[in-house]
Design a protein around this motif. Structure first.
Motif, PDB file in Angstrom:
ATOM      1  N   ALA A   1       0.825  -1.210   0.000  1.00 20.83           N
ATOM      2  CA  ALA A   1       0.000   0.000   0.000  1.00 20.83           C
ATOM      3  C   ALA A   1       0.861   1.263   0.000  1.00 20.83           C
ATOM      4  N   SER A   2       1.972   1.239   0.741  1.00 21.79           N
ATOM      5  CA  SER A   2       2.828   2.417   0.836  1.00 21.79           C
ATOM      6  C   SER A   2       3.640   2.641  -0.435  1.00 21.79           C
TER       7      SER A   2
ATOM      8  N   ALA B   1       3.305   1.153  -3.457  1.00 18.95           N
ATOM      9  CA  ALA B   1       2.581   1.201  -4.728  1.00 18.95           C
ATOM     10  C   ALA B   1       2.248   2.651  -5.086  1.00 18.95           C
ATOM     11  N   VAL B   2       1.888   3.438  -4.059  1.00 18.14           N
ATOM     12  CA  VAL B   2       1.598   4.857  -4.293  1.00 18.14           C
ATOM     13  C   VAL B   2       2.856   5.579  -4.763  1.00 18.14           C
ATOM     14  N   ILE B   3       3.980   5.289  -4.071  1.00 12.19           N
ATOM     15  CA  ILE B   3       5.250   5.935  -4.467  1.00 12.19           C
ATOM     16  C   ILE B   3       5.642   5.521  -5.877  1.00 12.19           C
TER      17      ILE B   3
ATOM     18  N   TRP C   1       3.787   4.314  -8.250  1.00 11.96           N
ATOM     19  CA  TRP C   1       2.833   4.823  -9.246  1.00 11.96           C
ATOM     20  C   TRP C   1       3.205   6.253  -9.652  1.00 11.96           C
ATOM     21  N   GLY C   2       3.568   7.066  -8.666  1.00 14.58           N
ATOM     22  CA  GLY C   2       3.952   8.436  -8.962  1.00 14.58           C
ATOM     23  C   GLY C   2       5.271   8.541  -9.701  1.00 14.58           C
TER      24      GLY C   2
ATOM     25  N   GLY D   1       1.014   4.220 -14.324  1.00 11.59           N
ATOM     26  CA  GLY D   1       1.625   3.420 -13.265  1.00 11.59           C
ATOM     27  C   GLY D   1       2.106   2.074 -13.756  1.00 11.59           C
TER      28      GLY D   1
ATOM     29  N   VAL E   1       3.978  -0.499 -11.517  1.00 15.87           N
ATOM     30  CA  VAL E   1       3.182  -1.257 -10.547  1.00 15.87           C
ATOM     31  C   VAL E   1       2.609  -2.504 -11.204  1.00 15.87           C
TER      32      VAL E   1
ATOM     33  N   VAL F   1       7.512  -3.281  -3.898  1.00 16.25           N
ATOM     34  CA  VAL F   1       6.208  -3.693  -4.412  1.00 16.25           C
ATOM     35  C   VAL F   1       6.262  -5.121  -4.929  1.00 16.25           C
TER      36      VAL F   1
END
Length: 582
Positions: A160-161, A163-165, A167-168, A186, A189, A315
């Motif tokens: 969760a942590s 994947a956001v990083i 993706w960006g 993304g 990911v 990830v």
């Protein structure tokens, strides 16, 4: 999917009683603290990932002050990570031992309650190795359950942590296919997910055979260990029969099952390791291969390359959790199956005991023991014997005789309340205590005082009374060894063990005493002396004894015997009164 849901249901069934039981506050508090530390650990990893970009950019730009500053920041992060790691281990071990203690007490209570352990043997469940379930499988279950739970929790939070990083950092991947432009937001990911999904599927395909192999390995190891213990406990009999070579071949045959199954585990593990080791090595370089084109195209700096590669690795590692933990999962599944099987066996045995048609009721009249309308059956349902009526008056001595195999010992077990197969009524006078002395007494390892007082608490008898009982049954040499510890079943001869059992009867002073060839290891004179001792010291005790010697007849007021006509069940009949010994 059905198998996974079934496994999760079994784990819930095994685990949730602890967190709802009498230790729920301490157990729940420890679990909450461990989860909080796991969250803190993931947060530190996220901070270090962000630190990677700044640190490697400082290196690329040759910014020495910035480089030193980042080293100090890393030192702070490392100190926090070390503290979190230490208390993760400490609190986890604390929870493990509390949880294991609770489960051990629960299983021991269920197994030993109402002679369940004995009835499981009658059903043929002894091969299920309850000692292994309680001593080893509970420990393995608690350890692996916590480890896998925290591993999954870590994987989910990390995913969760990062994947956001990721993706960006990854942006969009654009390409043309069949004349159309496609954009994948993304894309890194999705690449990590596809890579891990393929690896997970192949890992399960290769390694699923390990589940059954691990289950069988524990069973073979336990059976082999049980046979070794039996040889040790019956060493004298084996030596007298010169059975060493036979036992050697039998034990080697048992061990052969262990070796053969272990070879299967080795081969399956080798195949799985070929894949997982290769997957792990490829995982080291795969993130860099995916991200490197952007770096060489000048789209990102070295710091972003390292941050992106690190995030991709986190990830991909989260997605790959089941690949890395597959061997542990296979062992855990086999442990869960064994504990569930043991629980079901205990519950089935207890339910069968509740359905037993033997009824223990308060005896009507002055007799301390009254048996009526009893039919005793074998575990397969065949009728073994029938008792129309049998009553013992206070102080009466009754000899139970009959040919071997007629069911004398089984009748005593039914009267004692441990034989579940059959029906009938056993009346016991209110408050009366029934004591059974088997042919081979049980002597627990420990002090002689504990072996003599068993199963009563030690404080029930003072030393003077214990010594007097030993001297009365002809064991004066043991009177001064009450505090000596040892394996008394090996130290004492068969006759000495039976004398000690009679001393227990003198201490307990039961209302009903059942003797199942309890003096068979003694000579006739010693046997007669012990019976006369019981008559003199326990004048109000009703005694029912089994024996084959004709000399026993004159030591009892009455004789009953089991006789069988043809293939039907044996029947209990009264014989003429025996002459009473002076």
């Amino acid at each position: 999917m059905r198998a996974i849901l079934s496994l999760l249901a079994d784990v819930w069934r095994l685990s949730i009683p602890y967190f709802r039981g009498d230790d729920k506050w301490r157990g729940g508090g420890l679990l909450a603290a461990i989860i909080a530390l796991e969250v803190g650990w993931v947060y530190v990893i996220v901070l270090i990932n962000q630190w990677n970009a700044v640190f490697y950019n400082a290196i690329q730009e040759k910014d020495y002050p910035g480089f030193v500053h980042q080293l100090w920041i890393f030192a702070l992060y490392a100190a926090v990570a070390i503290a979190v790691a230490v208390y993760q281990v400490y609190l986890r071990q604390w929870l493990e031992i509390r949880w294991r203690t609770w489960m051990t007490e629960k299983y021991l209570t269920a197994w030993l309650a109402d002679e369940t352990h004995y009835r499981m043997r009658l059903k043929g469940d002894e091969a299920d190795n309850p000692d292994q379930r309680i001593a080893e499988d509970i420990s393995s279950y608690v350890n692996r359950t916590l480890g896998l739970f925290l591993g999954v929790l870590n994987a989910v939070m990390t995913l969760a942590s990062f994947a956001v990083i990721l993706w960006g950092l990854s942006g969009d991947f654009s390409f043309n296919l069949f004349g159309a432009d496609w954009d994948i937001p993304g894309y890194l990911v999705w690449a990590a997910f596809a890579y891990a999904a393929l690896g997970t599927y192949l890992t399960h395909l290769i390694g699923r055979v390990l589940i059954k192999l691990n289950f069988d390995q524990q069973r073979y190891e336990a059976n082999y260990r049980v046979d070794l213990v039996r040889v040790r406990e019956n060493g004298e009999q084996i030596a007298l029969m010169q059975g060493g070579p036979v036992e050697r071949e039998r034990l080697l045959s048992r061990f052969g099952h262990v070796v053969h199954n272990y070879w299967g585990i080795m081969i399956a593990q080798k195949r799985l390791t070929w894949f997982t080791a290769g997957y792990g090595q490829l995982s080291t370089i795969f993130p860099l291969v995916v991200v490197a084109p952007a770096y060489f195209a000048g789209a990102i700096q070295l710091g972003q390359l390292m941050q992106t590669a690190s995030a991709f690795g986190q990830v991909q590692g989260s997605f790959s959790f089941f690949i890395n933990a597959y061997t542990t999962l296979a062992e855990w599944k086999s442990v869960v199956d064994r504990l569930i099987g043991f629980e079901k066996s205990v519950q089935a045995t207890q339910a069968e005991a509740l359905r037993s048609e033997f009824h223990r009721v308060p005896a009507r009249g002055p007799a301390p023991l009254v048996v009526s309308a009893m039919e005793v059956r074998l575990p397969d349902g065949r009728a073994l014997l029938e008792v129309g009526a049998l009553d013992l008056a206070r102080g009466e001595r009754v000899l139970l005789s009959g040919p071997s195999g007629s069911g004398k010992s089984t009748l005593l077990r039914a009267i004692a309340g441990i034989w579940p197969h059959g029906h009938g009524e056993v009346g016991i006078a209110p408050g009366a205590r029934v004591l059974t002395l088997p042919q081979r007494p049980y002597l627990p390892v420990g002090t002689l005082r504990g072996a003599l007082a068993y199963p009563d608490p030690l404080e029930n008898y003072d030393d003077e009374r214990l010594r007097e009982a030993l001297e009365a049954v002809g064991l004066p040499a043991l009177a001064g060894r009450l505090d000596e510890s040892g394996p008394w079943a090996s130290i004492l001869s068969g006759g000495e063990q039976q004398r000690l059992a009679v001393a227990r009867a003198l201490l307990v002073e039961p209302d009903v005493l059942l003797l199942d060839e309890a003096t068979s290891a003694l000579d006739e004179a010693s046997e007669g002396a012990l019976y006369l001792l019981l008559r003199a010291r326990l004048p109000q005790t009703a005694l029912l004894s089994i024996g084959h010697r004709s000399t026993l007849i004159e030591l009892h007021e009455r004789q009953v015997t089991l006789t069988r006509d043809g293939e039907g069940p044996a029947r209990l009949i009264d014989l003429a009164p025996a002459p009473v010994a002076a």
